[in-house]
Design a protein around this motif. Structure first.
Motif, PDB file in Angstrom:
ATOM      1  N   ARG A 292       0.710  -1.220  -0.127  1.00  0.00           N
ATOM      2  CA  ARG A 292      -0.032  -0.012   0.049  1.00  0.00           C
ATOM      3  C   ARG A 292       0.978   1.057  -0.010  1.00  0.00           C
TER       4      ARG A 292
ATOM      5  N   ARG B  84      -3.193   4.312  -9.254  1.00  0.00           N
ATOM      6  CA  ARG B  84      -4.110   3.159  -8.969  1.00  0.00           C
ATOM      7  C   ARG B  84      -4.212   2.396 -10.312  1.00  0.00           C
TER       8      ARG B  84
ATOM      9  N   ASP C 123     -10.393   0.749  -4.278  1.00  0.00           N
ATOM     10  CA  ASP C 123      -9.233  -0.183  -3.712  1.00  0.00           C
ATOM     11  C   ASP C 123      -9.549  -0.898  -2.378  1.00  0.00           C
TER      12      ASP C 123
ATOM     13  N   GLU D 163      -9.052  -4.935  -2.402  1.00  0.00           N
ATOM     14  CA  GLU D 163      -8.110  -5.649  -1.475  1.00  0.00           C
ATOM     15  C   GLU D 163      -8.775  -6.654  -0.731  1.00  0.00           C
TER      16      GLU D 163
END
Length: 197
Positions: free
Chosen positions: A91, A100, A142, A146
């Motif tokens: 991260r 991104r 995101d 994840e």
């Protein structure tokens, strides 16, 4: 010869035994832990930071884990603890790069040796489904990508997913549920309103 016995009566040592040895300064014990968890660490880093920083993130995460090993609680599982360090490092690298990127699904695909080759028609349909899934996942935030990747692509348990992402278990469960709902919406949008089963 200064070899380290990494097996007891033909069985590999448990993680906790290797951790104890590594905490007491046996570098080869930590090297064995690295060998055991390197693949899942690399897949985890690719999920979080797929633009080429994954290998560097994993290397740095293993160095940081070694430095923090003295603080590791032996009553905790090692894999989620390590993957949390990998996740944080990946991260940080993604954020510092200001990118991104899309999910690197190829890094987490797991075709087992010995699996029969699919028919050409099946291969085309599977490739099309994979592309639709990848496109839908890349359309998510995101944190949604994840949690879905940790739970399903990396095949972590709910507890391991929560630990590796640094979330309380209940939060991880509710976040996963919401993320799957958004994924279903994305799939419906990319399939023109028809979701494949």
């Amino acid at each position: 010869m200064y070899g380290l016995r990494l097996k007891v009566e033909g069985r590999p040592l448990e993680d906790v035994d290797l951790i104890k040895r590594a905490q007491s300064g046996e570098v080869m014990a930590y090297e064995e832990l690295v060998r055991r968890y390197q693949d899942v660490a690399v897949r985890t880093a690719y999920v979080i930071s797929p633009d080429g920083d994954a290998e560097d993130a994993v290397q740095e995460a293993f160095v940081k884990a070694y430095a923090a090993l003295s603080r590791f609680r032996l009553d905790s599982p090692f894999r989620p603890w390590l993957l949390r360090i990998v996740t944080n490092e990946a991260r940080n690298r993604r954020r510092s790069a200001g990118r991104r990127a899309g999910l690197a699904l190829r890094a987490v695909e797991d075709r087992r040796p010995g699996d029969a080759a699919p028919s050409p028609e099946s291969a085309v349909l599977a490739d099309e489904a994979r592309r639709s899934l990848l496109q839908a996942i890349n359309g998510l935030r995101d944190e949604d990508r994840e949690i879905i990747a940790a739970r399903y692509f990396l095949d972590l348990s709910e507890a391991e997913t929560a630990e590796s992402l640094g979330l309380p278990r209940g939060t991880a469960k509710s976040r996963l549920s919401r993320a799957l709902g958004r994924l279903r919406e994305q799939l419906a949008a990319t399939d023109g309103g028809v979701t494949r089963g």
